[in-house]
Design a protein around this motif. Structure first.
Motif, PDB file in Angstrom:
ATOM      1  N   SER A   8      43.370  28.876  50.086  1.00 13.25           N
ATOM      2  CA  SER A   8      42.841  28.856  51.453  1.00 13.25           C
ATOM      3  C   SER A   8      43.006  30.212  52.129  1.00 13.25           C
ATOM      4  O   SER A   8      42.106  30.684  52.830  1.00 13.25           O
ATOM      5  N   VAL A   9      44.127  30.868  51.926  1.00 15.43           N
ATOM      6  CA  VAL A   9      44.332  32.209  52.477  1.00 15.43           C
ATOM      7  C   VAL A   9      43.405  33.196  51.782  1.00 15.43           C
ATOM      8  O   VAL A   9      42.813  34.069  52.428  1.00 15.43           O
ATOM      9  N   LEU A  10      43.249  33.061  50.489  1.00 22.55           N
ATOM     10  CA  LEU A  10      42.376  33.962  49.748  1.00 22.55           C
ATOM     11  C   LEU A  10      40.959  33.906  50.303  1.00 22.55           C
ATOM     12  O   LEU A  10      40.351  34.935  50.590  1.00 22.55           O
ATOM     13  N   VAL A  11      40.444  32.709  50.500  1.00 20.43           N
ATOM     14  CA  VAL A  11      39.087  32.554  51.033  1.00 20.43           C
ATOM     15  C   VAL A  11      38.986  33.173  52.421  1.00 20.43           C
ATOM     16  O   VAL A  11      38.089  33.976  52.700  1.00 20.43           O
ATOM     17  N   ALA A  12      39.906  32.806  53.292  1.00 13.63           N
ATOM     18  CA  ALA A  12      39.863  33.313  54.667  1.00 13.63           C
ATOM     19  C   ALA A  12      39.932  34.830  54.707  1.00 13.63           C
ATOM     20  O   ALA A  12      39.172  35.477  55.439  1.00 13.63           O
ATOM     21  N   ILE A 117      54.801  33.394  47.846  1.00 13.28           N
ATOM     22  CA  ILE A 117      53.449  32.874  47.999  1.00 13.28           C
ATOM     23  C   ILE A 117      52.919  33.320  49.355  1.00 13.28           C
ATOM     24  O   ILE A 117      53.602  33.169  50.369  1.00 13.28           O
ATOM     25  N   LEU A 118      51.699  33.846  49.371  1.00  9.72           N
ATOM     26  CA  LEU A 118      51.011  34.193  50.610  1.00  9.72           C
ATOM     27  C   LEU A 118      50.177  32.978  51.014  1.00  9.72           C
ATOM     28  O   LEU A 118      49.243  32.594  50.304  1.00  9.72           O
ATOM     29  N   THR A 119      50.546  32.352  52.124  1.00  6.97           N
ATOM     30  CA  THR A 119      49.920  31.095  52.505  1.00  6.97           C
ATOM     31  C   THR A 119      50.017  30.865  53.999  1.00  6.97           C
ATOM     32  O   THR A 119      50.849  31.472  54.670  1.00  6.97           O
ATOM     33  N   GLY A 120      49.204  29.986  54.488  1.00  2.00           N
ATOM     34  CA  GLY A 120      49.310  29.501  55.860  1.00  2.00           C
ATOM     35  C   GLY A 120      49.523  27.998  55.843  1.00  2.00           C
ATOM     36  O   GLY A 120      49.535  27.340  56.873  1.00  2.00           O
ATOM     37  N   ASP A 121      49.697  27.447  54.656  1.00  2.63           N
ATOM     38  CA  ASP A 121      49.804  26.005  54.429  1.00  2.63           C
ATOM     39  C   ASP A 121      51.269  25.577  54.485  1.00  2.63           C
ATOM     40  O   ASP A 121      52.088  26.027  53.685  1.00  2.63           O
ATOM     41  N   HIS A 122      51.581  24.692  55.399  1.00  3.46           N
ATOM     42  CA  HIS A 122      52.960  24.229  55.571  1.00  3.46           C
ATOM     43  C   HIS A 122      53.443  23.366  54.401  1.00  3.46           C
ATOM     44  O   HIS A 122      54.647  23.129  54.273  1.00  3.46           O
ATOM     45  N   ASP A 123      52.529  22.915  53.552  1.00  8.59           N
ATOM     46  CA  ASP A 123      52.944  22.133  52.386  1.00  8.59           C
ATOM     47  C   ASP A 123      53.804  22.950  51.424  1.00  8.59           C
ATOM     48  O   ASP A 123      54.528  22.398  50.615  1.00  8.59           O
ATOM     49  N   PHE A 124      53.734  24.271  51.516  1.00  4.12           N
ATOM     50  CA  PHE A 124      54.536  25.117  50.637  1.00  4.12           C
ATOM     51  C   PHE A 124      55.968  25.306  51.141  1.00  4.12           C
ATOM     52  O   PHE A 124      56.829  25.754  50.383  1.00  4.12           O
ATOM     53  N   LEU A 125      56.212  24.979  52.391  1.00  2.00           N
ATOM     54  CA  LEU A 125      57.570  25.103  52.917  1.00  2.00           C
ATOM     55  C   LEU A 125      58.485  24.149  52.168  1.00  2.00           C
ATOM     56  O   LEU A 125      58.174  22.978  51.979  1.00  2.00           O
ATOM     57  N   PRO A 130      59.851  31.781  48.251  1.00  2.00           N
ATOM     58  CA  PRO A 130      59.630  32.424  49.548  1.00  2.00           C
ATOM     59  C   PRO A 130      58.141  32.369  49.888  1.00  2.00           C
ATOM     60  O   PRO A 130      57.294  32.338  48.987  1.00  2.00           O
ATOM     61  N   THR A 131      57.826  32.339  51.168  1.00  2.00           N
ATOM     62  CA  THR A 131      56.437  32.357  51.599  1.00  2.00           C
ATOM     63  C   THR A 131      56.223  33.448  52.633  1.00  2.00           C
ATOM     64  O   THR A 131      57.127  33.783  53.395  1.00  2.00           O
ATOM     65  N   TRP A 132      55.029  34.003  52.615  1.00  2.00           N
ATOM     66  CA  TRP A 132      54.584  34.962  53.603  1.00  2.00           C
ATOM     67  C   TRP A 132      53.348  34.395  54.278  1.00  2.00           C
ATOM     68  O   TRP A 132      52.529  33.764  53.623  1.00  2.00           O
ATOM     69  N   THR A 133      53.187  34.661  55.566  1.00  2.00           N
ATOM     70  CA  THR A 133      51.907  34.452  56.222  1.00  2.00           C
ATOM     71  C   THR A 133      51.227  35.817  56.257  1.00  2.00           C
ATOM     72  O   THR A 133      51.880  36.853  56.071  1.00  2.00           O
ATOM     73  N   VAL A 134      49.947  35.813  56.515  1.00  2.75           N
ATOM     74  CA  VAL A 134      49.230  37.086  56.584  1.00  2.75           C
ATOM     75  C   VAL A 134      49.833  37.970  57.674  1.00  2.75           C
ATOM     76  O   VAL A 134      50.065  39.164  57.459  1.00  2.75           O
ATOM     77  N   GLU A 135      50.120  37.374  58.815  1.00  2.00           N
ATOM     78  CA  GLU A 135      50.651  38.152  59.939  1.00  2.00           C
ATOM     79  C   GLU A 135      52.011  38.779  59.617  1.00  2.00           C
ATOM     80  O   GLU A 135      52.250  39.946  59.915  1.00  2.00           O
ATOM     81  N   THR A 136      52.915  38.006  59.002  1.00  2.00           N
ATOM     82  CA  THR A 136      54.229  38.573  58.689  1.00  2.00           C
ATOM     83  C   THR A 136      54.138  39.605  57.572  1.00  2.00           C
ATOM     84  O   THR A 136      54.865  40.593  57.585  1.00  2.00           O
ATOM     85  N   LEU A 137      53.242  39.389  56.644  1.00  2.99           N
ATOM     86  CA  LEU A 137      53.065  40.375  55.566  1.00  2.99           C
ATOM     87  C   LEU A 137      52.502  41.680  56.124  1.00  2.99           C
ATOM     88  O   LEU A 137      52.965  42.771  55.755  1.00  2.99           O
ATOM     89  N   LEU A 138      51.521  41.579  57.033  1.00  7.88           N
ATOM     90  CA  LEU A 138      50.999  42.788  57.668  1.00  7.88           C
ATOM     91  C   LEU A 138      52.084  43.532  58.419  1.00  7.88           C
ATOM     92  O   LEU A 138      52.187  44.765  58.336  1.00  7.88           O
ATOM     93  N   ALA A 139      52.924  42.800  59.132  1.00 12.13           N
ATOM     94  CA  ALA A 139      54.019  43.424  59.879  1.00 12.13           C
ATOM     95  C   ALA A 139      55.027  44.070  58.923  1.00 12.13           C
ATOM     96  O   ALA A 139      55.525  45.169  59.170  1.00 12.13           O
ATOM     97  N   GLU A 140      55.319  43.406  57.825  1.00 11.33           N
ATOM     98  CA  GLU A 140      56.273  43.928  56.850  1.00 11.33           C
ATOM     99  C   GLU A 140      55.758  45.207  56.189  1.00 11.33           C
ATOM    100  O   GLU A 140      56.508  46.164  56.011  1.00 11.33           O
TER     101      GLU A 140
END
Length: 144
Positions: A8-12, A117-125, A130-140
């Motif tokens: 889903s993140v890949l597509v977006a 995993i780079l995701t916005g899906d809470h099912d991975f929590l 470890p998980t990254w969101t796009v926003e936190t990865l950009l900030a990092e």
């Protein structure tokens, strides 16, 4: 940094200039599980169709966007990892994402490589990776 990208993140992000720029950053190696890549390809066409249907893009602009994404993927920016590389982790991964069994492949791949995993899906929590969101990865990563 190596990350497994959820479909889903890949597509977006493939549909956004900002996302393509992020995925192409030289300090970032993006991997996608074979199953997730198949899902992403289907969703790309579907999502662009919805955007065109909403009048946010013309049919020609939608086709042009799909061409941009196809050209981007042809540059091997994203590595599609064959199932045989992570299938030995399938049982563990399925147990760790019980709410959405279809999400097992990125978890299995992340477990096999011990990466995030780079995701916005809470099912991975809580899946143990470890998980990254796009926003936190950009900030990092900071500015390009």
């Amino acid at each position: 940094m190596i990350v497994v990208v959820d479909a889903s993140v890949l597509v977006a992000e493939l549909l956004r200039r900002r996302g393509r720029e992020l995925l192409a950053r030289p300090e970032l190696q993006c991997l996608v599980a074979e199953e997730q890549w198949g899902e992403a390809q289907h969703e790309l066409d579907k999502r662009v169709g919805v955007i065109v249907g909403q009048g946010r893009l013309t049919s020609a602009q939608g086709q042009q966007l799909l061409t941009v994404v196809s050209d981007f993927m042809a540059d091997d920016v994203i590595d599609v990892v064959p199932r045989r590389f992570y299938e030995h982790m399938e049982g563990i991964a399925r147990r760790r994402v019980p709410r959405d069994p279809a999400d097992w492949a990125p978890v299995a791949l992340a477990l096999a490589l011990d990466v995030a995993i780079l995701t916005g899906d809470h099912d991975f929590l809580g899946c143990g990776c470890p998980t990254w969101t796009v926003e936190t990865l950009l900030a990092e990563l900071g500015p390009p």
